[in-house]
Write a protein that holds these residues in place. Structure first.
Motif, mmCIF file in Angstrom:
data_model
loop_
_atom_site.group_PDB
_atom_site.id
_atom_site.type_symbol
_atom_site.label_atom_id
_atom_site.label_comp_id
_atom_site.label_asym_id
_atom_site.label_seq_id
_atom_site.Cartn_x
_atom_site.Cartn_y
_atom_site.Cartn_z
ATOM 1 N N CYS A 134 0.839 -1.174 0.000
ATOM 2 C CA CYS A 134 0.000 0.000 0.000
ATOM 3 C C CYS A 134 0.888 1.241 0.000
ATOM 4 C CB CYS A 134 -0.936 -0.026 1.193
ATOM 5 S SG CYS A 134 -0.353 0.752 2.680
ATOM 6 N N LEU A 135 0.450 2.265 -0.668
ATOM 7 C CA LEU A 135 1.200 3.514 -0.658
ATOM 8 C C LEU A 135 0.996 4.275 0.633
ATOM 9 C CD1 LEU A 135 0.565 4.748 -4.306
ATOM 10 C CD2 LEU A 135 2.594 3.637 -3.380
ATOM 11 N N PHE A 136 -0.258 4.277 1.120
ATOM 12 C CA PHE A 136 -0.585 5.054 2.305
ATOM 13 C C PHE A 136 -1.929 4.554 2.832
ATOM 14 C CE2 PHE A 136 -2.458 8.604 4.508
ATOM 15 C CZ PHE A 136 -1.390 9.199 5.162
ATOM 16 N N LEU A 177 -1.304 4.284 11.085
ATOM 17 C CA LEU A 177 -0.864 4.861 9.820
ATOM 18 C C LEU A 177 0.245 3.976 9.257
ATOM 19 C CD1 LEU A 177 -0.798 7.278 7.815
ATOM 20 C CD2 LEU A 177 0.891 8.309 9.315
ATOM 21 N N THR A 178 0.037 3.484 8.056
ATOM 22 C CA THR A 178 1.081 2.716 7.372
ATOM 23 C C THR A 178 1.362 3.395 6.043
ATOM 24 O OG1 THR A 178 -0.574 1.213 6.444
ATOM 25 C CG2 THR A 178 0.515 0.506 8.450
ATOM 26 N N HIS A 179 2.617 3.317 5.615
ATOM 27 C CA HIS A 179 2.969 3.975 4.362
ATOM 28 C C HIS A 179 4.130 3.257 3.703
ATOM 29 C CE1 HIS A 179 6.593 5.864 6.088
ATOM 30 N NE2 HIS A 179 5.874 5.942 7.197
ATOM 31 N N ASP A 180 4.221 3.466 2.427
ATOM 32 C CA ASP A 180 5.316 2.937 1.629
ATOM 33 C C ASP A 180 6.583 3.731 1.958
ATOM 34 O OD1 ASP A 180 6.989 2.077 -0.451
ATOM 35 O OD2 ASP A 180 5.276 1.779 -1.770
ATOM 36 N N TYR A 205 7.759 7.582 0.996
ATOM 37 C CA TYR A 205 7.452 8.827 1.692
ATOM 38 C C TYR A 205 8.510 9.117 2.750
ATOM 39 C CZ TYR A 205 2.888 8.459 -0.472
ATOM 40 O OH TYR A 205 1.865 8.361 -1.383
ATOM 41 N N ILE A 237 5.672 12.432 6.780
ATOM 42 C CA ILE A 237 4.604 11.604 7.337
ATOM 43 C C ILE A 237 4.306 12.041 8.764
ATOM 44 C CG2 ILE A 237 4.028 9.273 8.130
ATOM 45 C CD1 ILE A 237 3.657 9.579 5.151
#
Length: 75
Positions: free
Chosen positions: A1-3, A18-21, A24, A29
């Motif tokens: 996932c990107l975000f 909150l999870t992000h690639d 970022y 973030i």
């Protein structure tokens, strides 16, 4: 996932994940999440600051009632 931003309530406590690639920047973030939490707190403060109960059409979506009609019911 990107975000992704996931929120749930467990035992009356709001949990936000909150999870992000890795594409970022961690600092960006962090700034985003701080702004998100600050804004969420403002919304909660606003919504809990009313002394009287306030109804909106969203509270009666099945009835398809307008705000003006609600205002007339709860005077």
């Amino acid at each position: 996932c990107l975000f992704a931003l996931d929120a749930l309530i467990i035992n009356g406590i709001l949990h936000i994940y909150l999870t992000h690639d890795n594409q970022y920047d961690g600092k960006a973030i962090g700034l985003f999440f701080k702004k998100y939490l600050d804004t969420l707190k403002e919304i909660i403060d606003y919504c809990t600051g009313f002394k009287d109960i306030v109804f909106t059409p969203a509270d009666f979506s099945a009835a398809k009632i307008k705000q003006e009609e609600l205002d007339g019911l709860f005077i």
